[in-house]
Enzyme design. Structure first.
Site, PDB file in Angstrom:
ATOM      1  N   ASP A  24      -4.206  -0.458   4.244  1.00 50.00           N
ATOM      2  CA  ASP A  24      -2.845  -0.122   3.814  1.00 50.00           C
ATOM      3  C   ASP A  24      -2.886   0.288   2.342  1.00 50.00           C
ATOM      4  OD1 ASP A  24      -0.009   0.136   3.918  1.00 50.00           O
ATOM      5  OD2 ASP A  24       0.189  -1.782   2.910  1.00 50.00           O
ATOM      6  N   SER A  25      -1.838   0.998   1.934  1.00 53.02           N
ATOM      7  CA  SER A  25      -1.732   1.356   0.519  1.00 53.02           C
ATOM      8  C   SER A  25      -1.652   0.082  -0.335  1.00 53.02           C
ATOM      9  CB  SER A  25      -0.484   2.211   0.299  1.00 53.02           C
ATOM     10  OG  SER A  25       0.657   1.515   0.749  1.00 53.02           O
ATOM     11  N   CYS A  87      -0.400   1.509   7.859  1.00 56.73           N
ATOM     12  CA  CYS A  87       0.516   2.081   6.876  1.00 56.73           C
ATOM     13  C   CYS A  87       1.142   3.298   7.532  1.00 56.73           C
ATOM     14  CB  CYS A  87      -0.289   2.482   5.637  1.00 56.73           C
ATOM     15  SG  CYS A  87       0.664   3.386   4.401  1.00 56.73           S
ATOM     16  N   GLU A 172       7.724  -5.451  -3.600  1.00 60.46           N
ATOM     17  CA  GLU A 172       6.538  -5.600  -4.455  1.00 60.46           C
ATOM     18  C   GLU A 172       6.860  -6.347  -5.751  1.00 60.46           C
ATOM     19  OE1 GLU A 172       3.427  -3.049  -4.489  1.00 60.46           O
ATOM     20  OE2 GLU A 172       3.492  -3.036  -2.308  1.00 60.46           O
ATOM     21  N   CYS A 206       8.074   1.235   8.130  1.00 63.78           N
ATOM     22  CA  CYS A 206       7.265   0.976   6.931  1.00 63.78           C
ATOM     23  C   CYS A 206       6.796  -0.468   7.059  1.00 63.78           C
ATOM     24  CB  CYS A 206       8.084   1.159   5.668  1.00 63.78           C
ATOM     25  SG  CYS A 206       7.230   0.576   4.184  1.00 63.78           S
ATOM     26  N   HIS A 208       6.049  -2.682   5.028  1.00 66.03           N
ATOM     27  CA  HIS A 208       6.630  -3.681   4.112  1.00 66.03           C
ATOM     28  C   HIS A 208       7.933  -4.276   4.655  1.00 66.03           C
ATOM     29  CE1 HIS A 208       3.969  -2.139   1.018  1.00 66.03           C
ATOM     30  NE2 HIS A 208       4.492  -2.948   0.105  1.00 66.03           N
TER      31      HIS A 208
END
Ligand code: DGL
Length: 288
Positions: A24-25, A87, A172, A206, A208
């Site tokens: 993942d990023s 991702c 984040e 996404c 996240h």
């Protein structure tokens, strides 16, 4: 005379089994890793987060492809035969080129899989789905990957895609559960429901976004199904390994997980705990 018909045509895989690579990023892929491990706890995993270059969501196609391909090659060098792009942005912008152009040239036996196709398969097999909303990064929305994949499997489904550029930074920065997050969570759900008031299913496109699940439920009218990807990707990978015993044999089984990050290890360890709900110890890696 040699009789060619007697020669076995079983493909030869001379390499030793390796861990399943999960890329993942940054942190979001940890929600996918959780889902995969719930279904397939017996395998070994190598997680790579390109935190130093995240977020990918607002980056160009070329850059996301280049970064993702570098990460995939790194995981291959660490012995992975199978890599999951955990991702959506990387799956949308890099997967097809890697699968169609790079893998056949590099190593026809290795495989890279993404998260968009299994998600689309999950919703198109449900007869109660007719108006789907996609909440994702600007990059994933701009690629129209979800609309195109859904169109292929069920052209009757109405798809509305909305980018939520502020959700990843909220998460984040550890603001996912703060009262301040409410405004931005509600904002994008309202935009989606304004564009299509008949939405019956929302895909969190996404990796996240499951971290915001409580707030997303709070601002979504009852009766709308909200789909997070972890479990469905886990189920889909289990199915893939059953259908591909030649790859399953190349996945080592020891139940271990190792975490690599292109950022600072302590920083990764601290935020990863938010996603995994237990402490971890990662290592730094350069993937250039
Ligand atoms: N993990 C990415 C995704 O699923 C989002 C984070 C980023 O923008 O890098 O699209």
């Amino acid at each position: 005379m040699i009789r060619l018909t007697n020669i076995t045509r079983t493909p030869v895989f001379p390499e030793a089994p390796g861990r399943i690579g999960v890329f993942d990023s940054g942190y979001g892929g940890l929600t996918i890793l959780n889902g995969i491990r719930r279904h397939l706890p017996e395998y070994d995993y190598l997680y790579l987060g390109d935190n130093a270059r995240a977020p990918y969501g607002s980056r160009s196609f070329d850059l996301v492809y280049r970064f993702t391909f570098e990460a995939v090659k790194t995981l291959f060098r660490h012995g992975c035969h199978l890599v999951i792009l955990a991702c959506n942005t990387a799956s949308a912008k890099a997967l097809r080129t890697i699968q169609q152009n790079d893998l056949p040239r590099m190593d026809a036996h290795r495989r890279v899989l993404g998260v968009i196709r299994p998600t689309v398969e999950e919703i198109t097999c449900s007869p109660s789905t007719s108006h789907v909303g996609i909440l994702a990064t600007p990059g994933t929305v701009q690629s129209r990957s979800y609309s195109l994949e859904i169109e292929k499997l069920d052209p009757g489904i109405n798809v509305t895609e909305v980018a939520c550029p502020l959700w990843v930074p909220l998460i984040e920065n550890n603001e996912a559960h703060s009262p301040g997050a409410d405004y931005f969570v509600k904002k994008y759900i309202d935009i989606l429901l304004d564009r299509d008031p008949e939405i019956d299913t929302i895909i969190l496109g996404c990796t996240h976004y499951p971290i915001l699940m409580d707030k997303i439920r709070q601002f979504t009218p009852e009766g709308i199904r909200i789909i997070a990807q972890g479990d469905l990707v886990g189920r889909s990978l289990a199915d893939y390994l059953t259908r591909h015993p030649e790859m399953e044999r190349l996945c080592s089984k020891g139940g271990s997980v190792e975490f690599l990050t292109t950022e600072n290890e302590e920083k990764f360890n601290a935020l990863a705990e938010l996603f995994l709900h237990h402490p971890i110890s990662s290592s730094h890696i350069e993937i250039l």
